[in-house]
Design a protein around this motif. Sequence first.
Motif, short mmCIF file in Angstrom:
data_model
loop_
_atom_site.label_atom_id
_atom_site.label_comp_id
_atom_site.label_asym_id
_atom_site.label_seq_id
_atom_site.Cartn_x
_atom_site.Cartn_y
_atom_site.Cartn_z
N UNK A 30 47.35 66.61 48.98
CA UNK A 30 46.88 65.88 50.17
C UNK A 30 47.98 65.78 51.22
N UNK A 31 49.21 65.51 50.78
CA UNK A 31 50.33 65.43 51.72
C UNK A 31 50.55 66.78 52.41
N UNK A 32 50.41 67.83 51.62
CA UNK A 32 50.60 69.17 52.18
C UNK A 32 49.52 69.47 53.22
N UNK A 33 48.28 69.13 52.89
CA UNK A 33 47.17 69.35 53.83
C UNK A 33 47.43 68.60 55.14
N UNK A 34 47.94 67.37 55.02
CA UNK A 34 48.23 66.58 56.22
C UNK A 34 49.34 67.24 57.04
N UNK A 46 41.63 71.15 52.12
CA UNK A 46 42.46 70.84 50.95
C UNK A 46 42.93 72.13 50.25
N UNK A 47 44.11 72.06 49.70
CA UNK A 47 44.66 73.16 48.90
C UNK A 47 44.68 72.74 47.45
N UNK A 49 46.05 72.35 43.54
CA UNK A 49 47.34 71.94 42.97
C UNK A 49 48.26 73.15 42.82
N UNK A 50 47.67 74.28 42.43
CA UNK A 50 48.46 75.49 42.23
C UNK A 50 49.04 76.01 43.55
N UNK A 51 48.21 75.98 44.58
CA UNK A 51 48.69 76.42 45.90
C UNK A 51 49.74 75.46 46.43
N UNK A 52 49.55 74.18 46.11
CA UNK A 52 50.55 73.18 46.50
C UNK A 52 51.91 73.51 45.85
N UNK A 53 51.86 73.85 44.57
CA UNK A 53 53.10 74.17 43.87
C UNK A 53 53.76 75.41 44.45
N UNK A 54 52.94 76.37 44.84
CA UNK A 54 53.44 77.57 45.50
C UNK A 54 54.13 77.21 46.82
N UNK A 55 53.51 76.30 47.55
CA UNK A 55 54.07 75.88 48.85
C UNK A 55 55.43 75.22 48.67
N UNK A 114 48.38 79.07 49.99
CA UNK A 114 49.63 78.48 50.45
C UNK A 114 50.39 79.46 51.35
N UNK A 115 50.46 80.72 50.93
CA UNK A 115 51.22 81.69 51.72
C UNK A 115 50.50 82.03 53.02
N UNK A 116 49.18 81.86 53.02
CA UNK A 116 48.43 82.07 54.25
C UNK A 116 48.74 80.98 55.27
#
Length: 182
Positions: A30-34, A46-47, A49-55, A114-116
């Motif tokens: 959620x923080x990443x999306x914000x 929303x992304x 959890x896995x994409x969050x970890x990638x980020x 995440x990479x996108x």
Amino acid sequence: MSRPDLCLEFANTRYWRGQASPTETLNGPDDLTAWVAGNITKEARPLSRREYERAIEVRETVYRVFDATTRGKAPAAADLQALNEHLAAAPARAALRRERNGFAWDVDLRAWTALGVLAPVLWSTGDLLTDGKLDKVKRCANPDCGWLFLDDSRAGKRRWCSMSACGNRAKARRHYHKSREQ
Ligand SMILES: [Zn+2]
């Protein structure tokens, strides 16, 4: 218009890195999306959890690369390799988009990975590393802080993340030591 220091801003989403427990502002998807909504695209979704970890992996790679250069060192080979892999997996910088105050590189966000969404962060990392301004990328002189910034002042002598935070604290400490010596 794209910001040249976008990559540094992303790296600074974790700060007080010199302290035992740094301050983390991206504590979950959620923080990443914000952050993405505020810095990349207003249509942030929303992304996982896995994409969050990638980020977070991307962020830490970017931080380590600039942490090395601001100390006058070459980035670790593994970090440069990771950065290149992230760049290769991110969508290509293929089209320009007209904006209110100029142009920006268009990001293909269809895949929503995440990479996108972080492609502009990766591009700005590459640009800062290659456009001859690398000596203007600095690390706050407070060793506890670790904040990265682009010093675009004319004199190029900026040392602190911001005077209201670390600069003033250092000034107060100097004053304290001085008055004790007298
Ligand atoms: Zn600082």
